[in-house]
Scaffold this motif. Structure first.
Motif, PDB file in Angstrom:
ATOM      1  N   SER A   8       0.824  -1.202   0.000  1.00  0.00           N
ATOM      2  CA  SER A   8       0.000   0.000   0.000  1.00  0.00           C
ATOM      3  C   SER A   8       0.858   1.252   0.000  1.00  0.00           C
ATOM      4  O   SER A   8       0.586   2.224  -0.705  1.00  0.00           O
ATOM      5  CB  SER A   8      -0.920  -0.012   1.218  1.00  0.00           C
ATOM      6  OG  SER A   8      -1.717   1.156   1.265  1.00  0.00           O
ATOM      7  N   PHE A   9       1.906   1.243   0.782  1.00  0.00           N
ATOM      8  CA  PHE A   9       2.812   2.395   0.824  1.00  0.00           C
ATOM      9  C   PHE A   9       3.526   2.579  -0.517  1.00  0.00           C
ATOM     10  O   PHE A   9       3.692   3.700  -0.994  1.00  0.00           O
ATOM     11  CB  PHE A   9       3.822   2.180   1.948  1.00  0.00           C
ATOM     12  CG  PHE A   9       4.692   3.372   2.209  1.00  0.00           C
ATOM     13  CD1 PHE A   9       4.180   4.512   2.806  1.00  0.00           C
ATOM     14  CD2 PHE A   9       6.026   3.357   1.843  1.00  0.00           C
ATOM     15  CE1 PHE A   9       4.978   5.611   3.049  1.00  0.00           C
ATOM     16  CE2 PHE A   9       6.831   4.451   2.078  1.00  0.00           C
ATOM     17  CZ  PHE A   9       6.299   5.580   2.693  1.00  0.00           C
ATOM     18  N   THR A  10       3.930   1.467  -1.124  1.00  0.00           N
ATOM     19  CA  THR A  10       4.563   1.546  -2.451  1.00  0.00           C
ATOM     20  C   THR A  10       3.606   2.123  -3.479  1.00  0.00           C
ATOM     21  O   THR A  10       3.984   2.908  -4.353  1.00  0.00           O
ATOM     22  CB  THR A  10       5.032   0.146  -2.881  1.00  0.00           C
ATOM     23  OG1 THR A  10       5.885  -0.387  -1.879  1.00  0.00           O
ATOM     24  CG2 THR A  10       5.766   0.214  -4.214  1.00  0.00           C
ATOM     25  N   GLN A 191      -3.363  -2.944  18.661  1.00  0.00           N
ATOM     26  CA  GLN A 191      -3.256  -1.484  18.718  1.00  0.00           C
ATOM     27  C   GLN A 191      -2.323  -0.948  17.628  1.00  0.00           C
ATOM     28  O   GLN A 191      -2.613   0.062  16.977  1.00  0.00           O
ATOM     29  CB  GLN A 191      -2.758  -1.055  20.102  1.00  0.00           C
ATOM     30  CG  GLN A 191      -3.776  -1.224  21.219  1.00  0.00           C
ATOM     31  CD  GLN A 191      -3.216  -0.817  22.569  1.00  0.00           C
ATOM     32  OE1 GLN A 191      -2.078  -0.343  22.657  1.00  0.00           O
ATOM     33  NE2 GLN A 191      -4.018  -0.997  23.620  1.00  0.00           N
ATOM     34  N   ILE A 192      -1.193  -1.642  17.444  1.00  0.00           N
ATOM     35  CA  ILE A 192      -0.243  -1.210  16.402  1.00  0.00           C
ATOM     36  C   ILE A 192      -0.879  -1.338  15.020  1.00  0.00           C
ATOM     37  O   ILE A 192      -0.761  -0.434  14.171  1.00  0.00           O
ATOM     38  CB  ILE A 192       1.052  -2.032  16.495  1.00  0.00           C
ATOM     39  CG1 ILE A 192       1.795  -1.714  17.796  1.00  0.00           C
ATOM     40  CG2 ILE A 192       1.954  -1.743  15.291  1.00  0.00           C
ATOM     41  CD1 ILE A 192       3.018  -2.571  18.025  1.00  0.00           C
ATOM     42  N   PHE A 193      -1.598  -2.454  14.799  1.00  0.00           N
ATOM     43  CA  PHE A 193      -2.263  -2.634  13.497  1.00  0.00           C
ATOM     44  C   PHE A 193      -3.367  -1.598  13.284  1.00  0.00           C
ATOM     45  O   PHE A 193      -3.572  -1.125  12.156  1.00  0.00           O
ATOM     46  CB  PHE A 193      -2.841  -4.042  13.405  1.00  0.00           C
ATOM     47  CG  PHE A 193      -1.812  -5.086  13.078  1.00  0.00           C
ATOM     48  CD1 PHE A 193      -0.582  -4.736  12.557  1.00  0.00           C
ATOM     49  CD2 PHE A 193      -2.075  -6.437  13.298  1.00  0.00           C
ATOM     50  CE1 PHE A 193       0.368  -5.690  12.260  1.00  0.00           C
ATOM     51  CE2 PHE A 193      -1.120  -7.409  12.998  1.00  0.00           C
ATOM     52  CZ  PHE A 193       0.107  -7.029  12.482  1.00  0.00           C
ATOM     53  N   ASN A 194      -4.053  -1.238  14.359  1.00  0.00           N
ATOM     54  CA  ASN A 194      -5.077  -0.202  14.237  1.00  0.00           C
ATOM     55  C   ASN A 194      -4.452   1.140  13.858  1.00  0.00           C
ATOM     56  O   ASN A 194      -5.012   1.907  13.066  1.00  0.00           O
ATOM     57  CB  ASN A 194      -5.845  -0.071  15.552  1.00  0.00           C
ATOM     58  CG  ASN A 194      -6.770  -1.248  15.799  1.00  0.00           C
ATOM     59  OD1 ASN A 194      -7.204  -1.914  14.859  1.00  0.00           O
ATOM     60  ND2 ASN A 194      -7.068  -1.516  17.071  1.00  0.00           N
ATOM     61  N   LYS A 195      -3.292   1.435  14.450  1.00  0.00           N
ATOM     62  CA  LYS A 195      -2.594   2.681  14.089  1.00  0.00           C
ATOM     63  C   LYS A 195      -2.171   2.664  12.620  1.00  0.00           C
ATOM     64  O   LYS A 195      -2.311   3.667  11.916  1.00  0.00           O
ATOM     65  CB  LYS A 195      -1.374   2.862  14.988  1.00  0.00           C
ATOM     66  CG  LYS A 195      -1.703   3.157  16.437  1.00  0.00           C
ATOM     67  CD  LYS A 195      -0.431   3.294  17.266  1.00  0.00           C
ATOM     68  CE  LYS A 195      -0.752   3.559  18.735  1.00  0.00           C
ATOM     69  NZ  LYS A 195       0.484   3.665  19.557  1.00  0.00           N
ATOM     70  N   MET A 196      -1.663   1.501  12.177  1.00  0.00           N
ATOM     71  CA  MET A 196      -1.251   1.407  10.773  1.00  0.00           C
ATOM     72  C   MET A 196      -2.457   1.449   9.840  1.00  0.00           C
ATOM     73  O   MET A 196      -2.390   2.008   8.743  1.00  0.00           O
ATOM     74  CB  MET A 196      -0.462   0.113  10.560  1.00  0.00           C
ATOM     75  CG  MET A 196       0.854   0.067  11.323  1.00  0.00           C
ATOM     76  SD  MET A 196       1.891  -1.348  10.930  1.00  0.00           S
ATOM     77  CE  MET A 196       2.411  -0.914   9.283  1.00  0.00           C
ATOM     78  N   MET A 199      -3.365   5.015   9.628  1.00  0.00           N
ATOM     79  CA  MET A 199      -2.403   5.678   8.750  1.00  0.00           C
ATOM     80  C   MET A 199      -2.720   5.401   7.284  1.00  0.00           C
ATOM     81  O   MET A 199      -2.673   6.303   6.429  1.00  0.00           O
ATOM     82  CB  MET A 199      -0.988   5.192   9.083  1.00  0.00           C
ATOM     83  CG  MET A 199       0.115   5.801   8.225  1.00  0.00           C
ATOM     84  SD  MET A 199       1.697   4.971   8.433  1.00  0.00           S
ATOM     85  CE  MET A 199       1.338   3.408   7.618  1.00  0.00           C
ATOM     86  N   ASP A 200      -3.064   4.157   6.962  1.00  0.00           N
ATOM     87  CA  ASP A 200      -3.369   3.805   5.580  1.00  0.00           C
ATOM     88  C   ASP A 200      -4.663   4.466   5.117  1.00  0.00           C
ATOM     89  O   ASP A 200      -4.770   4.911   3.966  1.00  0.00           O
ATOM     90  CB  ASP A 200      -3.475   2.288   5.460  1.00  0.00           C
ATOM     91  CG  ASP A 200      -3.438   1.826   4.012  1.00  0.00           C
ATOM     92  OD1 ASP A 200      -2.466   2.168   3.316  1.00  0.00           O
ATOM     93  OD2 ASP A 200      -4.387   1.146   3.586  1.00  0.00           O
TER      94      ASP A 200
END
Length: 484
Positions: A8-10, A191-196, A199-200
């Motif tokens: 997704s970032f790419t 929580q980390i996946f929710n933040k990412m 972000m997405d």
């Protein structure tokens, strides 16, 4: 999951570079249009197609300005903001991945400590079992003393106590690891996946805003671009081809009269003996007056006598206008120098009057030269006008006049350059078969097609032909039949 975010970032970076590419393309397009407008010289506005072409260039200049405006707005409103947002996104993504890596490392460290405690418990429990068995064996041994039995029991009791402590440590560490593992999988990683994910989602929303912003930028200039396109269509509709043709004919007409009929020469009456007059004045030979034939171009004369009468008059008049303009400029310069000289004579502190003498002398010589040239070209113009009137009078009174060879050589010299490359067909032929011309220099023909032969077969089996549509190229000689 990380691979999904990486893709997704790419994809976001790919879209960012697409915006950069659009900006560069629009910038280059506008620069090319502007440079094209500058490199085209101003045309003669007598012709409607020239005036329309200039209008189209003006509209294209405005059109290029709008494309440049779009490019600038994209750069300031989209590309710059996306560049800054991209850096922030990279840093945020790096932070989230670092947190996930740290949490995973903590869990792995806890698991290693659990495995170490488990192995120690297993070892100590095996030692305790061994010590207990040794104590029982010693107690059952008849030769063993009471002291030996007591020592074996104490050793077995100590080993069992240590094994119990290791067992308690293992149980505590296991409970701690299970708690940390549950926290890792049910709280910390989600929580980390929710933040990412957030972000997405913000990345996707920012891309959507960029799309809408790009559309809004285009919509703002769309009315002006539409007017430019309407102006181009309007300029195309102003072209009057018939009026342009009339102006072109008027500008390039020669002024020559059509040749008279050819006289009949009766050789049955016998050939007259040559007299002194006929030998001294041989009969004039009538030259061919084909306007589109190839002939050597005559060198340009200073009085333009190599041109037809009408063209000569126009050239002479243009030269007179040019010399008159230069003469007026030189006279104005001479007057300015004389005034400056007078000022210097009255005020010597402003300059030396003698320093202007070379310029005054040079200007006076230039004025004399221009006056001489002006007088010369005016004389030639009067001769051209008078000669044309005399020629018209003679032609009107003598309809069967003969055009001399010298005059015929000057006819249609304006057409030499334009028709030097025109070739006449050598014959006609009909295609017997269909041929597909795929290689360079060849053309395709169909069966039964009528062709004009422009070059015969030179022995290599190929001939050059011309199709009815104007397409020219080589075909096999055996594919056609000559038409008698």
């Amino acid at each position: 999951m990380c691979s999904v975010h990486r893709c997704s970032f790419t994809f976001f970076i790919f879209h960012f570079f697409i915006y950069i590419y659009i900006y560069i393309t629009m910038k280059c397009w506008s620069l090319h249009l502007r440079s094209f407008d500058k490199c085209v010289p101003p045309p003669c506005f007598r012709f409607s197609n020239h005036a329309s072409f200039q209008e189209i260039l003006n509209e294209l200049n405005d059109y290029a300005g709008q494309r440049e405006l779009v490019a600038e707005n994209m750069m300031t409103g989209i590309c710059v903001e996306l560049t800054k947002y991209l850096q922030d996104l990279k840093q945020e993504r790096k932070t989230h991945l670092s947190e996930a890596k740290k949490a995973q490392q903590n869990l792995e460290s806890s698991f290693k400590h659990l495995e170490s405690t488990k192995k120690r418990f297993a070892k100590e429990w095996a030692e305790a079992e061994k010590a207990t068995q040794q104590a029982e064996k010693t107690e059952n041994d008849l030769n063993a003393t009471k002291l030996d039995v007591e020592k074996a029991k104490q050793h077995a009791h100590a080993r069992t106590h240590v094994a119990e402590e290791c067992r308690n440590d293992y149980a505590a560490q296991l409970q701690k690891y299970n708690k940390e593992q549950n926290f890792f999988y049910y709280s910390e990683i989600p929580q980390i996946f929710n933040k990412m994910q957030d972000m997405d989602e913000r990345r996707i929303r920012r891309m959507a805003e960029g799309y809408c912003q790009f559309s809004d930028i285009e919509k703002k200039v769309l009315p002006i671009i539409s007017k430019c396109l309407e102006g181009i269509s309007s300029a195309g509709g102003k072209i009057d081809e018939k009026q342009d043709a009339i102006l072109f004919i008027e500008q390039h007409k020669s002024g020559f009269e059509r040749p008279a009929d050819v006289d009949f020469e009766d050789y049955t009456q016998g050939i007259k003996a040559a007299t002194s007059d006929s030998s001294l004045n041989p009969p004039k030979v009538r030259a061919k007056l084909w306007p589109f034939s190839k002939k050597h171009k005559l060198p340009a004369a200073e009085d333009f006598s190599h041109l037809p009468p009408e063209q000569r008059k126009k050239k002479l008049q243009g030269k007179i206008d040019e010399i008159s303009k230069d003469l007026n400029k030189a006279q104005d310069q001479s007057e300015a120098l004389e005034k400056m000289k007078g000022v210097y004579e009255q005020n010597p502190q402003m300059g030396d009057p003698s320093s202007l003498e070379p310029q005054i002398t040079e200007t006076a010589q230039n004025i004399g030269r221009l006056r001489g040239e002006l007088s010369k070209y005016e004389t030639w113009l009067s001769e051209a006008v008078g000669g044309e009137e005399t020629s018209n009078t003679i032609n009107n009174n003598t309809p069967h006049s003969v055009v001399t060879a010298d005059q015929s050589q000057n006819i249609y010299t304006e057409f030499d350059d334009e028709f030097d490359d025109i070739e006449s067909p050598l014959g006609q032929c009909t295609a017997l078969y269909t041929f597909e011309g795929n290689s360079e220099g060849t053309i395709s023909i169909t069966e039964g097609e009528q062709l004009s032969i422009m070059e015969d077969d030179k022995g290599d089996g190929w001939m050059r032909v011309l199709r009815a549509g104007g397409e020219e190229g080589y075909i096999p000689s055996s594919y056609v039949k000559l038409v008698p």
